[in-house]
Motif scaffolding. Structure first.
Motif, mmCIF file in Angstrom:
data_model
loop_
_atom_site.group_PDB
_atom_site.id
_atom_site.type_symbol
_atom_site.label_atom_id
_atom_site.label_comp_id
_atom_site.label_asym_id
_atom_site.label_seq_id
_atom_site.Cartn_x
_atom_site.Cartn_y
_atom_site.Cartn_z
ATOM 1 N N ALA A 133 6.365 4.282 -6.848
ATOM 2 C CA ALA A 133 6.232 3.626 -5.550
ATOM 3 C C ALA A 133 5.415 2.348 -5.671
ATOM 4 C CB ALA A 133 5.574 4.582 -4.549
ATOM 5 N N LEU A 134 4.369 2.372 -6.495
ATOM 6 C CA LEU A 134 3.547 1.177 -6.684
ATOM 7 C C LEU A 134 4.347 0.070 -7.367
ATOM 8 C CD1 LEU A 134 0.732 -0.076 -6.400
ATOM 9 C CD2 LEU A 134 0.189 0.852 -8.661
ATOM 10 N N SER A 135 5.143 0.447 -8.362
ATOM 11 C CA SER A 135 5.984 -0.549 -9.032
ATOM 12 C C SER A 135 7.033 -1.119 -8.073
ATOM 13 C CB SER A 135 6.661 0.082 -10.245
ATOM 14 O OG SER A 135 7.532 -0.813 -10.871
ATOM 15 N N ALA A 154 7.159 -6.739 -2.969
ATOM 16 C CA ALA A 154 6.235 -7.724 -2.404
ATOM 17 C C ALA A 154 6.465 -9.100 -3.016
ATOM 18 C CB ALA A 154 4.798 -7.271 -2.635
ATOM 19 N N ALA A 155 6.750 -9.125 -4.327
ATOM 20 C CA ALA A 155 7.042 -10.417 -4.965
ATOM 21 C C ALA A 155 8.312 -11.034 -4.399
ATOM 22 C CB ALA A 155 7.152 -10.223 -6.482
ATOM 23 N N GLU A 156 9.332 -10.200 -4.166
ATOM 24 C CA GLU A 156 10.566 -10.723 -3.589
ATOM 25 C C GLU A 156 10.343 -11.242 -2.176
ATOM 26 O OE1 GLU A 156 13.475 -7.715 -3.799
ATOM 27 O OE2 GLU A 156 13.561 -7.652 -6.000
ATOM 28 N N VAL A 157 9.581 -10.506 -1.382
ATOM 29 C CA VAL A 157 9.321 -10.934 -0.008
ATOM 30 C C VAL A 157 8.508 -12.217 0.002
ATOM 31 C CG1 VAL A 157 8.112 -10.305 2.107
ATOM 32 C CG2 VAL A 157 9.538 -8.630 0.948
ATOM 33 N N GLU A 158 7.519 -12.285 -0.900
ATOM 34 C CA GLU A 158 6.687 -13.485 -0.964
ATOM 35 C C GLU A 158 7.512 -14.711 -1.304
ATOM 36 O OE1 GLU A 158 2.978 -15.406 -0.685
ATOM 37 O OE2 GLU A 158 3.499 -13.313 -0.256
ATOM 38 N N GLN A 159 8.506 -14.516 -2.134
ATOM 39 C CA GLN A 159 9.351 -15.650 -2.535
ATOM 40 C C GLN A 159 10.416 -15.966 -1.492
ATOM 41 O OE1 GLN A 159 11.226 -14.988 -6.291
ATOM 42 N NE2 GLN A 159 12.114 -17.040 -6.416
ATOM 43 N N ALA A 160 10.946 -14.940 -0.826
ATOM 44 C CA ALA A 160 12.068 -15.154 0.094
ATOM 45 C C ALA A 160 11.621 -15.647 1.467
ATOM 46 C CB ALA A 160 12.877 -13.866 0.244
ATOM 47 N N LYS A 213 6.398 13.729 -6.662
ATOM 48 C CA LYS A 213 7.435 12.880 -6.062
ATOM 49 C C LYS A 213 7.381 13.011 -4.542
ATOM 50 C CE LYS A 213 10.665 12.795 -9.942
ATOM 51 N NZ LYS A 213 10.550 11.327 -10.101
ATOM 52 N N ARG A 214 6.241 12.574 -3.986
ATOM 53 C CA ARG A 214 6.036 12.691 -2.543
ATOM 54 C C ARG A 214 5.480 11.389 -1.954
ATOM 55 N NH1 ARG A 214 2.422 17.920 -1.680
ATOM 56 N NH2 ARG A 214 2.848 17.368 0.498
ATOM 57 N N PHE A 215 5.614 10.295 -2.667
ATOM 58 C CA PHE A 215 5.046 9.034 -2.208
ATOM 59 C C PHE A 215 6.160 8.136 -1.663
ATOM 60 C CE2 PHE A 215 2.064 10.726 -5.249
ATOM 61 C CZ PHE A 215 0.832 10.463 -4.674
ATOM 62 N N ILE A 216 5.765 7.184 -0.815
ATOM 63 C CA ILE A 216 6.703 6.304 -0.114
ATOM 64 C C ILE A 216 6.307 4.861 -0.411
ATOM 65 C CG2 ILE A 216 7.654 5.647 2.124
ATOM 66 C CD1 ILE A 216 6.795 8.397 3.165
ATOM 67 N N CYS A 217 7.304 4.057 -0.717
ATOM 68 C CA CYS A 217 7.089 2.620 -0.908
ATOM 69 C C CYS A 217 7.050 1.951 0.464
ATOM 70 C CB CYS A 217 8.187 2.016 -1.773
ATOM 71 S SG CYS A 217 8.106 0.215 -1.924
ATOM 72 N N THR A 218 5.997 1.191 0.741
ATOM 73 C CA THR A 218 5.838 0.576 2.051
ATOM 74 C C THR A 218 6.852 -0.527 2.286
ATOM 75 O OG1 THR A 218 3.480 1.007 1.803
ATOM 76 C CG2 THR A 218 4.124 -0.439 3.593
ATOM 77 N N ILE A 219 7.183 -1.280 1.258
ATOM 78 C CA ILE A 219 8.056 -2.444 1.436
ATOM 79 C C ILE A 219 9.495 -2.011 1.647
ATOM 80 C CG2 ILE A 219 8.810 -4.599 0.406
ATOM 81 C CD1 ILE A 219 5.872 -4.535 1.162
ATOM 82 N N MET A 231 0.856 -1.193 0.000
ATOM 83 C CA MET A 231 0.000 0.000 0.000
ATOM 84 C C MET A 231 0.890 1.239 0.000
ATOM 85 S SD MET A 231 -3.070 1.013 2.600
ATOM 86 C CE MET A 231 -3.909 -0.501 2.181
ATOM 87 N N VAL A 232 0.818 2.041 -1.037
ATOM 88 C CA VAL A 232 1.653 3.229 -1.171
ATOM 89 C C VAL A 232 1.222 4.270 -0.142
ATOM 90 C CG1 VAL A 232 2.401 5.031 -2.757
ATOM 91 C CG2 VAL A 232 1.963 2.722 -3.606
ATOM 92 N N LEU A 233 2.213 4.958 0.433
ATOM 93 C CA LEU A 233 1.938 5.954 1.463
ATOM 94 C C LEU A 233 2.126 7.355 0.915
ATOM 95 C CD1 LEU A 233 3.829 4.371 4.506
ATOM 96 C CD2 LEU A 233 1.430 4.063 3.831
ATOM 97 N N PHE A 234 1.276 8.274 1.384
ATOM 98 C CA PHE A 234 1.394 9.695 1.084
ATOM 99 C C PHE A 234 1.262 10.439 2.400
ATOM 100 C CE2 PHE A 234 -0.468 13.833 -0.004
ATOM 101 C CZ PHE A 234 0.488 14.297 -0.884
ATOM 102 N N LYS A 235 2.322 11.148 2.788
ATOM 103 C CA LYS A 235 2.395 11.798 4.087
ATOM 104 C C LYS A 235 2.217 10.773 5.209
ATOM 105 C CE LYS A 235 0.823 16.359 2.572
ATOM 106 N NZ LYS A 235 -0.173 17.432 2.753
#
Length: 1092
Positions: free
Chosen positions: A67-69, A75-81, A50-56, A1-5
């Motif tokens: 950020a969504l990409s 998330a795919a890496e975490v799901e696999q690892a 350019k004010r968004f944050i990647c949650t992962i 879930m992308v974060l804004f502020k």
């Protein structure tokens, strides 16, 4: 879930869109849908910040899409690892945790799970100093034990591990098992927790596993009561209330209603902020006095407190004082009654039931059929066909001699709209709907019509490219069956049919005779059935014979259209399309008319003659089929894509002009504020009232008239200098009156008065000059503000003009589908085909541009099957509910409010052709309904254009030349006999010349006002010496094809010249082409088009 502020981005809800044809904008990454392009652009601007944050990963300074990409990839890496076996236990442990910081939560979970293993997890075990890989198959947990010495042994676990190398299971303990260090780390655990859990933004909020993940791992999502926000809030309020009760000087003082002074609130009293600690209960002290004595003692004590005055609330006998208020006990409280009545129940108190509140008024707009009828009747519809859906008056006369059927009206409109919207692709001049219908009905061998031939040839050219362009077929055609396969099938069927064997002669018996009779009857029935099948399978037309040695695709590549060429190409195309199941019935029906079995030797000439005498309904059917095929071609699809790109450019340009207008309006507001501030200092002085002057000095009247003059006039005419002169006896004044009497009436007093008046005039002029010299300093600034205001107003007017032009460009470029004006209460659809995709009056440089309209009618289409069954012909129980509410069924209401002229199906059409019908229709539409509100808004927006087109059509068709008697007959008829003017011959001698059109930017009348005046050249009339053509459609000429390809579509191209031009001529031609390319406007598709 992308974060804004530091908060999750909240997506917009999907709007409710009722019209399936409405244009919307979609953001695929978020699934958001927007109805207007401005909202879409604003949302995209927000996402591109350019004010968004990647949650992962925790990376910041990204756009939403970046950020969504990043989050998706992380998330795919975490799901696999992350180990699959640990996901469920870790999530169960995290669920409902109240640790605020995620770092602390990660540390706790890591310390708890780093030495704990679960079934299914890949581990490494150490057996006899050898490290082996395996999978945990089972786990047993043993709790701590108390040793004899009183100490406690820690809990431990035993694992059964399936070894991969040895293919066996071994039991191991905690000290013999471990996992790879890179599999379970704090960073991986942190990313996994961020991906799978959420937390609300209030203190003490628990961590919650996402719903879909909780369902996958069977995790309980029911939040415990003590962790809910409302309970936390209530607990916090109770704590605050207890603090206030314990604080000195706080809210602990409460007013006692039985005494006149404040006392501290006891702990057992109720607090409005929440429940508090209950008071301690103590037994009341026993009293040996009676109640009367206790009351008297209380009254005496109160009197002492009041200074010896006895309260008026009680008299000496302890009863209520007359005239005072007596506090009665509250009902339902038995402890306020005497002891003898405390065991009795109170009598019931009866009160009248409250009337139910009135229903709230409806909030309009609502469902159209739920609006009460106003008793108005819709204006009468007219019909183009000979078989209207309702019974009309006997005076009704079908147009075009009753040859057009209702089933052909829809295809007529569809085909005309397609040919005019994409006329630039077909290289056709635009034409009016009346000319199109007339040409479809009129064309024959005796009277060839260029419009009819050019339409067919132009459409066929789109289907197959020419030899010069490669000769490629642009559509998908069904494959024809080969004759060899048919012959093989016939041989196989013949071989499979066995011949009956000859039976040996024997003595006949009854059973054998009955058996033979049954076989004979069965053979006859089979033969009859076979004959019927052969008759059904027999060809009903001779298309295969006429196309035996004719390749219609090859002839179409060569553009062989003359002398029945395009008619035979149509036969070949229809024959091949008949192999398509969807088009089989219609194509076979047309082929039976063009190449019937009755023709002995079908040929090119017979096909041409058949097409020339073909019924107009079949012509419409054939043209509709080939026009529908053009939608598959690259030319039409590329044109639509170009229009879509051009519309995007137009919208961006419109936004720029809207921003300029907004800024100009703000500047104008500021300038108006400055003007208001400077206005009091720049107001001209109030003019002084001057005494009236009469003609003459002493007030004498001349010729009985009095002439009023002011000081300026006297000074300009010379003032007293006229009186100082002594004219001759024959001199006359300005009015022609002799002035001899003036000299005789002059006296010294008059001269003194004149001198005095002259001095006053000089004084006044001096004062005026002084006042002029005292002009305020702000006057120049004030004039500058006025000039700036005028410039801003001109700038705003220019912006509005450009926005209007761009709106018109957007309307013309909107070609993918026909826009509907709206629907009425009975779900009839209303179309004005000039609404989008074409100029209002057709191409401004077409041969029939002087007509001033394209279709000139509002067309009404009936509801489709689903709408009719769901809203009009409803189920019986729904009709009963409607009758109970309105006293009438929906079909009855439709018949009453539509005035006897209705359309009931989507294949039925009616129209309005008079300007006054538009006003009546607007009056009939009810703005309280949802559908009719939108329809009425569209009609109001385009009413002037619609009525202007109707008036131009009325003039062009000749409806305004009808006599009064004919008009009365037309008004009396309820059908479409007003269309008679379409087939009337144009015998008028006065012909209107087309107005001079300016060079347009779009090539189709678009952007016609850009850089030009709004005025148009006045329509001039001239006397035509030769007789005009008998039919208007004969005056149409395909000037577009002549100018662009050098010849008509139905003619062969002229032979190319082989002469080599001189060098000077080549340079001049190249320069001319360069100039034309620079001057030529762009079409809606963005391509250059030579000026016509």
């Amino acid at each position: 879930m992308v974060l804004f502020k530091r908060k999750p981005v909240q997506f917009l809800t999907v709007p409710n869109i009722e019209d399936d044809n409405q244009e919307v904008w979609h953001i695929p990454q978020t699934g958001e849908i927007f109805v207007t392009y401005e909202e879409y652009l604003n949302r995209m601007d927000f996402y591109n910040q350019k004010r968004f944050i990647c949650t992962i990963t925790g990376h910041s300074g990204l756009t939403f899409f970046e950020a969504l990409s990043s989050e998706t990839a992380g998330a795919a890496e975490v799901e696999q690892a992350f180990p699959e076996a640990l996901k469920g236990p870790v999530l169960r442990r995290v669920q409902f945790q109240t640790v605020s910081r995620i770092d602390t939560l990660v540390d706790q979970i890591y310390d708890e799970f780093k030495n704990d293993y679960y079934p299914g997890e890949t581990v490494t075990v150490s057996i006899d100093g050898e490290k082996l890989h395996g999978v945990v198959r089972d786990k047993t947990r043993f709790g701590g034990t108390v040793l004899p010495d009183g100490s406690t042994a820690p809990p431990y676990s035993r694992y059964f591990v399936s070894l991969k190398e040895r293919q066996e299971e071994v039991p191991v303990n905690d000290s013999q098992i471990f996992r790879d260090r890179k599999v379970f780390t704090k960073s991986v655990l942190r990313s996994f927790i961020k991906k799978t859990v959420t937390r609300e933004a209030w203190n003490g909020a628990p961590w919650l596993v996402k719903t879909d993940i909780a369902e996958r791992y069977h995790i309980d999502t029911r939040i415990p009561p003590h962790l809910r926000y409302d309970n936390k809030l209530l607990e916090r309020k109770q704590i605050q209330a207890q603090k206030r009760m314990t604080q000195p000087g706080g809210m602990g003082m409460e007013f006692n209603s039985h005494t006149s002074h404040n006392t501290p609130a006891s702990p057992g009293q109720f607090s409005p902020t929440g429940p508090v600690r209950l008071p301690e209960l103590k037994p009341a002290p026993k009293s040996h006095k009676s109640k009367a004595q206790q009351a008297a003692q209380a009254a005496a004590q109160e009197a002492r407190q009041n200074g010896g005055v006895v309260s008026r609330k009680h008299n000496l006998f302890n009863g209520p004082e007359p005239g005072g208020f007596m506090h009665l006990p509250l009902p339902g409280n038995p402890f306020q009654f005497p002891l003898s009545y405390r065991s009795h129940t109170l009598p019931p108190i009866y009160s009248a039931p409250e009337p139910p509140p009135p229903p709230p008024p409806p909030k309009y707009p609502i469902e159209d059929l739920q609006v009460e009828s106003r008793g108005l009747v819709r204006p009468q519809l007219k019909y183009l066909c000979a078989d209207p859906p309702v019974d009309l008056e006997p005076t009704f006369k079908a147009p075009f001699d009753g040859k057009i059927l209702m089933k052909s009206v829809g295809p007529l409109l569809e085909t005309w709209d397609t040919l005019n919207v994409y006329c630039e692709i077909f290289k056709l001049d635009s034409f009016t709907f009346d000319d199109f219908v007339e040409a479809m009905q009129l064309a024959s061998e005796e009277m060839p019509v260029q419009l009819f031939n050019e339409i067919h040839c132009a459409v066929l050219k789109i289907l197959v490219s020419s030899e010069a362009d490669g000769g490629k077929v642009q559509i998908q055609l069904p494959e024809l069956e080969e004759e060899d396969e048919e012959e093989e099938d016939e041989e196989d069927s013949a071989a499979a049919t066995p011949e009956p064997e000859s039976l040996p002669t024997a003595r006949a018996t009854r059973s054998s005779l009955a058996k033979l009779e049954a076989e004979r009857l069965a053979a006859e029935a089979a033969a009859a059935e076979r004959e019927m099948q052969e008759a059904e399978d027999a060809p009903k037309h001779r298309a295969e014979e006429v196309l035996k040695d004719y390749d219609w695709i090859e002839h179409l590549r060569k553009r062989d259209f003359k002398d029945g060429g395009w008619e035979l190409i149509m036969v070949g195309l229809l024959h091949q399309l008949s192999k398509n199941e969807r088009l089989n019935a219609s194509c076979e029906e047309l082929l039976e008319q063009l190449v019937p079995v009755e023709d002995e030797e079908p040929s090119r000439e017979t096909v041409r003659a058949r097409y020339a005498s073909l019924d107009v309904n079949y012509r419409v059917q054939a043209l509709q089929i080939i026009c529908m095929l053009t939608a598959e071609t690259k030319a039409i699809r590329g044109y639509m894509e170009d229009c879509s790109e051009q519309m995007t450019a137009y919208r961006k340009e419109k936004i720029e002009w809207q921003r300029k207008r907004k800024q100009a309006l703000e500047d104008l507001k500021n300038l108006n504020d400055q003007r208001k501030i400077l206005l009091p200092d720049n107001l001209p002085p109030s003019p002084q009232l001057e005494p009236a002057k009469v003609n003459g000095v002493n007030g004498a009247h001349t010729n009985g008239d009095v002439k009023m003059t002011d000081v300026d006039e006297i000074s300009l005419t010379g003032g007293v200098h006229i009186l100082d002169e002594i004219p001759d006896s024959d001199a006359e004044d300005a009015d022609g009156t002799p002035t001899n009497g003036l000299r005789n009436l002059r006296r010294g007093n008059d001269r003194a008065a004149e001198r005095k008046r002259k001095e006053e005039e000089k004084k006044q002029r001096a004062e005026a000059a002084a006042a002029a010299a005292k002009v305020p300093k702000q006057s120049k600034q004030f004039l500058k503000v006025l000039k700036d205001i005028q410039k801003k107003e001109e700038e705003i007017a220019e912006c509005e003009k450009e926005i209007a032009i761009i709106d018109n460009d957007l309307r013309e470029a909107d070609c993918p589908r026909t826009r509907v004006l709206g629907k009425d209460r009975f779900w009839n659809r209303y179309y004005w085909f000039e609404r989008n995709g074409m100029p209002y009056g057709g191409l401004p440089d077409s041969s029939t541009a002087h007509a001033g309209y394209a279709n000139g009618c509002i067309w009404v289409q009936g509801p489709d099957e689903l709408e009719r069954e769901g809203y009009i012909d409803m189920k019986e129980e729904w009709q009963n509910e409607y009758v109970a509410k309105f006293g009438i069924t929906v079909p009855e209401r439709k018949k009453r409010e539509e005035g006897g002229t209705s359309v009931f199906k989507a294949t039925q059409w009616g129209f309005y052709e008079r300007a006054e019908d538009v006003d009546k229709l607007l009056e009939w539409l009810d703005p309280r309904g949802v559908n009719e509100t939108k329809l009425r808004k569209e009609l109001v927006n385009y009413r002037d254009r619609i009525q202007k087109g109707m008036e131009n059509r009325k003039t062009y068709v000749g409806l305004d030349t009808a006599t009064e008697e004919e008009k009365k007959e037309e008004n009396g008829a309820t059908g479409g006999d007003a269309m008679e003017g379409v087939e009337a011959s144009t015998t008028a001698a006065v012909v209107e010349e087309p107005p001079v059109q300016p060079t347009t930017k779009g090539g189709r009348g678009k952007r016609s006002t850009r850089g030009n005046n709004n005025s148009r050249a006045a329509t001039t009339t001239r006397q035509v010496t030769p007789e005009p053509p008998a039919y208007r459609c004969l005056a149409w000429v395909n000037t577009t094809a002549i100018e662009e390809i050098g010849h008509l579509h139905g003619e062969e191209p002229p032979p190319a010249r082989n002469r080599k031009q001189s060098k000077k001529k080549q340079e001049a031609a190249a320069a001319k082409e360069e100039v034309e390319v620079q001057v030529a406007p762009t079409t809606r598709s963005g391509k250059k088009k030579s000026a016509r």
